[in-house]
Scaffold this active site. Sequence first.
Site, PDB file in Angstrom:
ATOM      1  N   ASP A 395      13.295  83.440  59.763  1.00 29.15           N
ATOM      2  CA  ASP A 395      12.079  84.444  60.094  1.00 29.15           C
ATOM      3  C   ASP A 395      10.879  83.282  59.979  1.00 29.15           C
ATOM      4  O   ASP A 395      10.043  82.697  59.962  1.00 29.15           O
ATOM      5  CB  ASP A 395      11.633  85.085  59.350  1.00 29.15           C
ATOM      6  CG  ASP A 395      11.216  84.975  57.585  1.00 29.15           C
ATOM      7  OD1 ASP A 395      11.474  84.318  57.097  1.00 29.15           O
ATOM      8  OD2 ASP A 395       9.947  85.443  57.245  1.00 29.15           O
ATOM      9  N   GLU A 590       6.352  72.726  53.089  1.00 30.45           N
ATOM     10  CA  GLU A 590       7.221  73.972  53.593  1.00 30.45           C
ATOM     11  C   GLU A 590       8.684  72.997  54.454  1.00 30.45           C
ATOM     12  O   GLU A 590       9.657  73.779  53.813  1.00 30.45           O
ATOM     13  CB  GLU A 590       6.645  75.624  53.619  1.00 30.45           C
ATOM     14  CG  GLU A 590       7.501  76.511  54.609  1.00 30.45           C
ATOM     15  CD  GLU A 590       7.095  77.096  54.929  1.00 30.45           C
ATOM     16  OE1 GLU A 590       7.664  78.212  54.704  1.00 30.45           O
ATOM     17  OE2 GLU A 590       6.048  77.076  55.651  1.00 30.45           O
TER      18      GLU A 590
END
Length: 663
Positions: A395, A590
């Site tokens: 996503d 991340e």
Amino acid sequence: MAPTLRDHEKSNKPRKFLIDVEETKRLILEQEDTDGDLQITVNDAGPKVLEVGTANSGGYHKFDIRGTYMLSNLLQELALASGYGRKHIVIDEARLNENPVNRLSRMIRHHFWDGLTRRIDAEGLELICKDPKNRGTDLRPRVYVPHGDPDAWEYYSAIAKARPHLNLQVERLPKDITPQWVKSINDKPGILALATRRGQDEHGNSTLTAVPFVVPGGRFNEMYGWDSYFESLGLLADGRVELARGMVDNFAYQIEHYGKILNANRSYYLTRSQPPFLTDMALKVFERLPAEREAENREWLRGAMQAALKEYHTVWMADPRLDRKSGLSCYHPTGIGMPPETEASHFDHLLDPYARKMGLTIREYADGYNSGTIVEPELDAYFVHDRAVRESGHDTTYRLEKRCANLATVDLNALLYRYEMDFAMTIRDIFNDQFELADGRVIKSTPYFAYAERRRMLIDRYCWNEEKGLYFDYDIKLEEQSNYESVTALWMLWAGCASPEKAARVAATSVERFEATGGLVSGTEESRGAISLDRPNRQWDYPYGWAPHQMMAWRGLEQYGYIDDARRLAYRWLYTITKSFVDFNGVVPEKFDIVSMTHLVKVEYGNVGVDFKLVPREGFGWMNASYQLGLTYLSSHMRLKATCNGMWQRWKLFSRAGPAGDV
């Protein structure tokens, strides 16, 4: 001029620096942290030199510490010392000038995993209940307990009573958890209980303790689905077998009590899963369990496989995720309404035309839609796909937008092929072809070998593109292949699902289409399409690279004999991580833009793992894991050269034909 550390590289005399913690921290920040972010990075405009003292048998001398890396290491050591209440410390020169690869690996092994470890117990709830994603109306800390777990009810009720300052609300879930019920508690979000273990205290009394797990980090302060698999690979690489075992136990608990491995253990994720990795995760832990407890280990594996079999049959091989016409599976969660964990304004652009048509503000329209007083089938369809994208873990991306629930994706079906083969081989090889299920039924391996072979044939029929030499997602509604070139095609090699001939084509195509300076991009620029103000970039598209894609590719290429490609790609990825670690005060983020070689990305959701002060304490879960696992792919020659400057100068030596040196 005072001598520098570089002036003494040829000296064998050990040097240590006696430093006033708070005063030196003040000086370094005042002089070097010119942008005020409490980090020393290449973006700071300070002189990048600090005078410190050293004490040895020859007396007291002053020396200069120069450069971003050494100064940021000094700041980190000072911050740690300050946290322990130290007024003065003696710092060894070697700690400030530590090989960055060794330093990062050491920090992950000895600090970051501990910083990311949580338990749903009294202490853990103090942290976990503070969820920045909550935007309900009743935000009191709340833990939801499964209907069929009286021990958990007793455990958390006792915590609520013993710690009244938490104001903890303990609520029992219904026996049947429906999408409608999940939607009804969107305004009362909470954490979901995970597994506990029985033991005894020092007096022989029975006790319950919460089973630990690792969180991704940053705002993701709960146990996530596919993140946990990749984190477990890093844990196993670092010898943290019991912690990885606990992750499997928590997954089995989720399947037993919530019906699936959840996107994460929050109430608003009860209808949504994530990419399935449990069988490989359990088998990898099983291989590392103490050999002297063979019978106990087998029973543990039996429990994990029983859970995975339940998940396979009731989640992935059942409505609405199974497409019965093609025989393939799709991401298709059952939630209804707007996903409540998103920021309040996340869907404003989508709702605006509907709100204006009815003469309402966006907030009025959103409230009406969520309450059910406004019905809009077009939005219902949109949110089915939106939730499916979130279930996929990707996503968001233009690959999946507005169509995900209609796609039999290559990645999901490769994972399910691996499930089927893991079931078959585990039943045959470990349980002598007699595997007892939780209800007492006994199953054999033969059906699962057949399921796997059927899925392989279906993937080849619907997803393989001979002309392009790549696997593509299959649209079950349009009955045609997607044209988006995704690096997840390499998951077929990880799963062992590709024939040698197809694997060779995929490996060659992937090197050509997805390899960038810093590793593998998520998809091609051509597939992503043009970017504009009205069509902004998505974080799972070009030019972004993600740890799970790298790890899956390394293993897939290795399995089919393309070890040089795997090593080269691992080197590129570790170079990317190490460069940011050195240049930006120890950051481990991340994700990366691996074309422009930066973690400073302007994209939806920003970049988790970069918001820390003075010293990093967690890194980011699957990025940590990719570093530790990636090091196992490097030859001694490659690792020896892997200082930051060395990597920066030498990465061009590693051509697509294979790394230079002894690889």
